[in-house]
Design an enzyme around this catalytic site. Structure first.
Site, PDB file in Angstrom:
ATOM      1  N   ARG A 242       0.710  -1.276   0.048  1.00  0.00           N
ATOM      2  CA  ARG A 242       0.017   0.012  -0.140  1.00  0.00           C
ATOM      3  C   ARG A 242       0.904   1.236   0.014  1.00  0.00           C
ATOM      4  NH1 ARG A 242      -3.594  -2.548  -1.712  1.00  0.00           N
ATOM      5  NH2 ARG A 242      -5.666  -3.011  -0.832  1.00  0.00           N
ATOM      6  N   GLU A 271      -3.116   7.776  -4.093  1.00  0.00           N
ATOM      7  CA  GLU A 271      -3.663   7.602  -5.667  1.00  0.00           C
ATOM      8  C   GLU A 271      -4.756   8.364  -5.935  1.00  0.00           C
ATOM      9  OE1 GLU A 271      -3.677   3.260  -5.864  1.00  0.00           O
ATOM     10  OE2 GLU A 271      -1.642   3.031  -5.079  1.00  0.00           O
ATOM     11  N   HIS A 289      -0.965   0.477  -9.861  1.00  0.00           N
ATOM     12  CA  HIS A 289      -1.665  -0.602  -8.981  1.00  0.00           C
ATOM     13  C   HIS A 289      -2.176  -1.653  -9.794  1.00  0.00           C
ATOM     14  CE1 HIS A 289      -3.685  -0.595  -4.753  1.00  0.00           C
ATOM     15  NE2 HIS A 289      -3.264  -1.802  -5.094  1.00  0.00           N
TER      16      HIS A 289
HETATM   17  C1  GLV Z   1      -4.770  -4.834  -4.083  1.00  0.00           C
HETATM   18  O1  GLV Z   1      -4.338  -3.889  -3.962  1.00  0.00           O
HETATM   19  C2  GLV Z   1      -5.503  -5.583  -3.089  1.00  0.00           C
HETATM   20  O2  GLV Z   1      -5.630  -5.407  -1.945  1.00  0.00           O
HETATM   21  O3  GLV Z   1      -6.150  -6.656  -3.695  1.00  0.00           O
END
Ligand code: GLV
Ligand code: GLV
Length: 323
Positions: A242, A271, A289
């Site tokens: 994250r 983001e 991402h």
């Molecule tokens: C992606 O970032 C997830 O948490 O699935």
């Protein structure tokens, strides 16, 4: 009345179909974008929904929870669930589920792709070729860094972190060290990975540091300027967890000043915005991402969301309680 489900944004059809097939009444947001809080509240008032399917881009806070008194399950289409006020959900006896395991191999593959791309300067090479300025082979052009026999340091030895170590150590002959709040002697034995008692030790020793912790108050800015300065000047930092785990402004400074050699990031602190200056650096690779974004995995995640919602609609235990 049929058990009704609100899905905040279109997810792969496999999940929607699976829920409709067993008779659930599924509404999908008509907008293919993140809903604002106001829009989400408005949508959720349309029916006394029994279930909510959320994405990691939806902030499910106490206000949203108050607007869905009938909801019994929030099924998050992600492994991370830092977007949901989990204690508030618990207080209201709402089950929260996520999609663990199914994406671990995929995220680990993306992590390895980032590690290889930054060390072997793949993106810089691609850019050079497209620019039309390739002068022909040169003895010293775009020299990269070997990975075999170097040390990968993993912070957070969950399913994804373990899989990254497995691939790096078994597949690419790297040495492995890790820090986690929980030691895992089984994986240490299986892979020969070495436990370090503090994250700082990992940062000091690793040639590649890869982050695999969940986002919690205790992991926010885990990587700050002080910890960046503990890393080797030759080291790379990789993040597929994250964004807020890294102080992104501090990282930009460290990359500019040569405190570390490079970084490869799939997630960002705010983001979809990037910290000022990040995109101008050549010693960084940025992906949007997409670490879990393969067809197979996203379909499987959608099916998993459906399995959780269906279980609750039938009065059963959800298989993937977020924890
Ligand atoms: C992606 O970032 C997830 O948490 O699935
Ligand atoms: C995610 O599934 C993790 O445990 O790292």
């Amino acid at each position: 009345m049929a058990f009704s489900v609100y899905v905040t944004r279109a997810i792969p059809e496999a999940g929607i179909e699976a829920m409709r097939k067993v008779g659930l009444d599924v509404d999908v947001s008509p907008h293919d974008r993140v809903l604002t809080k106001k829009e989400l509240l408005r949508e959720l008032k349309k029916k006394p929904y029994d279930a909510l399917v959320s994405l990691l881009t939806d902030t499910i806070d106490a206000d949203i929870l108050d607007a869905i008194p009938n909801v019994k399950i929030i099924a998050n289409y992600a492994v991370g669930f830092n977007n949901i006020a989990i204690d508030e959900a618990k207080k209201r006896k709402i089950v929260v589920t996520n999609t663990p395991d199914v994406l671990s191999h995929t995220v680990a593959e993306h992590t390895m792709a980032l590690i290889f791309s930054i060390a072997h300067r793949i993106v810089e090479g691609d850019r050079l070729m497209r620019s039309g300025t390739f002068p022909g082979w040169e003895p010293m052009m775009l020299l990269g860094t070997d990975l075999h026999q170097k040390t990968i340091g993993v912070l957070g030895l969950g399913r994804i972190g373990s899989r990254v170590l497995y691939q790096a150590m078994r597949g690419f002959d790297m040495k492995g060290i890790y820090y986690d709040i929980k030691r895992n002697e089984e994986i240490e034995k299986e892979l020969g990975v070495i436990f370090k008692a503090t994250p700082e030790e990992v940062l000091r020793e690793a040639d590649v540091v890869s982050l695999h912790v969940p986002l919690l108050p205790s992991t926010k800015h885990l990587i700050n300027s002080e910890r960046l300065s503990m890393m080797k000047p030759s080291a790379y930092l990789v993040n597929t967890s994250r964004g807020p785990v890294i102080d992104e402004k501090a990282l930009v400074r460290a990359l500019k000043d040569g405190v570390i050699k490079g970084a490869a990031l799939d997630v960002f602190e705010e983001e979809p915005k990037l910290a000022p200056g990040l995109a101008r650096l050549s010693n960084v690779i940025l992906t949007p991402h997409i670490a879990s974004a393969t067809e197979e995995t996203r379909n499987r995640m959608a099916e998993m969301v459906a399995e959780n919602v269906i279980a609750i609609s039938q009065g059963k235990m959800a298989p993937n309680i977020a924890q």
